[in-house]
Write an enzyme that holds these catalytic residues in place. Structure first.
Site, PDB file in Angstrom:
ATOM      1  N   SER A 244       0.853  -1.189   0.000  1.00 27.73           N
ATOM      2  CA  SER A 244       0.000   0.000   0.000  1.00 27.73           C
ATOM      3  C   SER A 244       0.893   1.246   0.000  1.00 27.73           C
ATOM      4  O   SER A 244       1.765   1.366  -0.863  1.00 27.73           O
ATOM      5  CB  SER A 244      -0.938  -0.042   1.210  1.00 27.73           C
ATOM      6  OG  SER A 244      -1.886   0.993   1.143  1.00 27.73           O
ATOM      7  N   ASP A 472      -8.719  -5.313  -6.009  1.00 21.66           N
ATOM      8  CA  ASP A 472      -8.340  -4.076  -5.328  1.00 21.66           C
ATOM      9  C   ASP A 472      -8.928  -2.882  -6.081  1.00 21.66           C
ATOM     10  O   ASP A 472      -8.620  -2.680  -7.260  1.00 21.66           O
ATOM     11  CB  ASP A 472      -6.816  -3.973  -5.275  1.00 21.66           C
ATOM     12  CG  ASP A 472      -6.310  -2.834  -4.396  1.00 21.66           C
ATOM     13  OD1 ASP A 472      -7.095  -1.920  -4.077  1.00 21.66           O
ATOM     14  OD2 ASP A 472      -5.118  -2.864  -4.029  1.00 21.66           O
ATOM     15  N   HIS A 509      -7.975  -4.583  -1.432  1.00 20.50           N
ATOM     16  CA  HIS A 509      -6.694  -3.981  -1.055  1.00 20.50           C
ATOM     17  C   HIS A 509      -6.094  -4.635   0.180  1.00 20.50           C
ATOM     18  O   HIS A 509      -4.869  -4.728   0.313  1.00 20.50           O
ATOM     19  CB  HIS A 509      -6.893  -2.479  -0.821  1.00 20.50           C
ATOM     20  CG  HIS A 509      -5.635  -1.719  -0.606  1.00 20.50           C
ATOM     21  ND1 HIS A 509      -4.649  -1.613  -1.570  1.00 20.50           N
ATOM     22  CD2 HIS A 509      -5.184  -1.019   0.479  1.00 20.50           C
ATOM     23  CE1 HIS A 509      -3.650  -0.880  -1.098  1.00 20.50           C
ATOM     24  NE2 HIS A 509      -3.947  -0.515   0.134  1.00 20.50           N
TER      25      HIS A 509
END
Length: 528
Positions: A244, A472, A509
């Site tokens: 991330s 995601d 995600h």
């Protein structure tokens, strides 16, 4: 218990029941109990209109004359009760939580840190934790970068046995094998888990920075991390690993310090922030800043903007998972189908988001959310952006050399809203390439932008693992493909790109936090 004007004991009891249920792993199933507890009437302070008549009296009259009963709003009552409880707490010990996850190491850098947009930290702290042993050559260190709101506590330690955010990925025989590697994880500057951030004290006047804290970039965070590495005597990393926002930091570390890094791992990250993710972070910042308790960032001696933080976290949570996963987990089920539909959380997915926001709203400093998320928006490894930043930094350094304490002379924000609302311009937008298209006129529509290729040329000799997840929505898989394609176009023949399809993971995600087999397995193989 302290006396709290305008709040009934019933409201406080309702909030305490709410807190107990949210701290309970079975909170979803406890919603029926919560609905009963919070259905008790909440009596706020009576407010008077300019003519002296109690406003509540008018409201009550309207309710009594209506052909239908007024709805109750236990979710709003709970927020009012929480504010009341925090107000009482401020009379005793202050409303701010400690924002730590337990014991961590602290590195204090006494040398000033010049930031990309002209701010200066005269000195700063970096909170960090480590696992494994640094070998005599100091060649086995791995720097683990965190996501937006994570602390340095990636794995449990003897001093802090609480499970870390990557607990299953670190340890003997694990992907980050502590029998082989010395793992270092930091809380980024701008954060609130021990590193210098908006809630820290400004050494110049002994008061908290609040929104006097300077604007940050991802690169600023990385430079601070490398000051820590200097302090530890680590001159070259075996690898830089992150997911991330950490995936962005991992790439930035390679671009800033290519000679000090061996391998690079970037999971569910990007080479530059794109409009959708910027838009989602913008909405989070807006709902937080619109909370009156935010007080332009100077809330540290008062009640924190917990309602704005709760809503911001709910928006963020929507982007962290995927629709297919929620379809399987919640479907269209309501918490209690026997009850009338409510405007407060009613569907199971609503109660899930409500719980996520409630759990987080006092665990992280709101100002840190603003600053760190803005740093993500500003991220761009393109050549033009890097060139502009270098020039700006050179100007600031020249200012410093002249003895100017404040190198950013444009200290007043001159940004104003446009005179006219944004209007679509079809003739312009139709001829403007999308951000994931080439600007070079190359024949292939999938060719990466040449500006980005030029910006990442410094990584052409590094082994790089890039991973993405098809489900995601915050960092879509095409952004990881863009990284891999850009590196290959820059001449890197050591790029490995792995994309997990929806048949493998529907966790969106958050897959990087949950999938030990596929994410962890690929990382372990790449590092070995």
């Amino acid at each position: 218990m302290a006396t709290i004007p305008g709040t009934t004991r019933t409201a406080l009891q309702s909030f305490q029941a709410l807190r107990r249920l949210h701290n309970n792993p079975g909170a979803h199933t406890g919603r029926n109990q919560l609905a009963v507890l919070l259905s008790r009437p909440y009596t706020p302070a009576r407010r008077f209109l300019h003519n002296g008549r109690p406003q509540n009296a008018q409201s009550e009259a309207a309710k009594n004359n209506s052909s239908n009963p007024a709805l109750s709003f236990p979710c709003l009552d709970a927020q009012d009760a929480k504010s009341a409880l925090l107000s009482a707490r401020s009379l005793e010990s202050g409303p701010e939580p400690s924002y730590t996850t337990g014991h961590h190491e602290q590195y204090r850098c006494k040398e000033p840190l010049l930031l990309d947009w002209g701010g200066v930290l005269p000195e700063f702290d970096i909170a960090y934790e480590s696992w494994g042993q640094l070998n005599p050559e100091k060649s086995n260190a791995i720097l683990l970068h965190t996501g937006l709101s994570a602390s340095s506590h990636a794995h449990s330690t003897d001093a802090n046995p609480k499970p870390g955010w990557w607990e299953k990925f670190i340890g003997p025989g694990k992907p980050l094998d502590t029998d082989k590697y010395f793992i270092i994880c930091t809380n980024v500057i701008g954060g609130c888990y021990g590193s210098t951030g908006p809630s820290s004290v400004d050494p110049s006047d002994g008061k908290r920075y609040a929104t006097r804290f300077p604007i940050l970039t991802i690169e600023d965070m990385v430079r601070a991390q490398f000051r820590l590495l200097d302090g530890l005597g680590v001159h070259k990393l075996y690898a830089s690993v992150g997911s991330s926002m950490g995936g962005m930091q991992s790439l930035a570390a390679g671009v800033l310090f290519p000679e000090r890094i061996g391998k690079i791992v970037s999971i569910s990250g990007c080479a530059r922030s794109h409009p959708y993710s910027i838009a989602m972070r913008h909405t989070q910042r807006q709902v937080l800043m619109m909370d009156p308790k935010w007080a332009r960032g100077f809330y540290y001696d008062s009640i924190p903007p917990h309602s704005g933080m709760k809503l911001a976290r709910e928006i963020a949570t929507v982007t962290y998972r995927s629709g297919p996963e929620w379809e399987m987990r919640f479907g269209r089920k309501r918490a209690d189908p026997s009850k009338q539909p409510a405007l407060c959380p009613d569907f199971l997915i609503e109660t899930y988001l409500d719980h996520a926001g409630e759990k987080f709203c006092l665990e992280y400093d709101p100002n840190s959310l603003l600053y760190v998320s803005k740093a993500m928006d500003l991220f761009d490894l393109g050549h033009a952006h890097q060139t502009d930043t270098k020039k700006r930094r050179a100007d600031y350094e020249a200012n410093l050399a002249l003895g100017n304490d404040t190198v950013n002379t444009d200290v007043t924000c001159s940004l104003t809203l446009p005179e006219k609302p944004y209007e679509e311009q079809p003739s312009v937008t139709a001829s403007t390439p999308a951000m994931d298209q080439s600007l070079s006129g190359a024949s292939s529509p999938d060719a990466p932008p040449q500006d980005l290729v030029a910006g990442m040329t410094g990584l052409k000799n590094h082994p790089v693992l890039v991973m993405g997840v098809a489900s995601d929505i915050l960092f879509p898989a095409w952004q990881q493909r863009e990284i891999a394609q850009t590196l290959r176009a820059a001449g890197n023949e050591k790029v490995q790109h792995i994309e997990l399809g929806e048949d493998v993971s529907m966790f969106g995600h958050d897959t990087f936090l949950l999938d030990l087999k596929n994410i962890g397995g690929a990382v372990e193989k790449f590092l070995s």
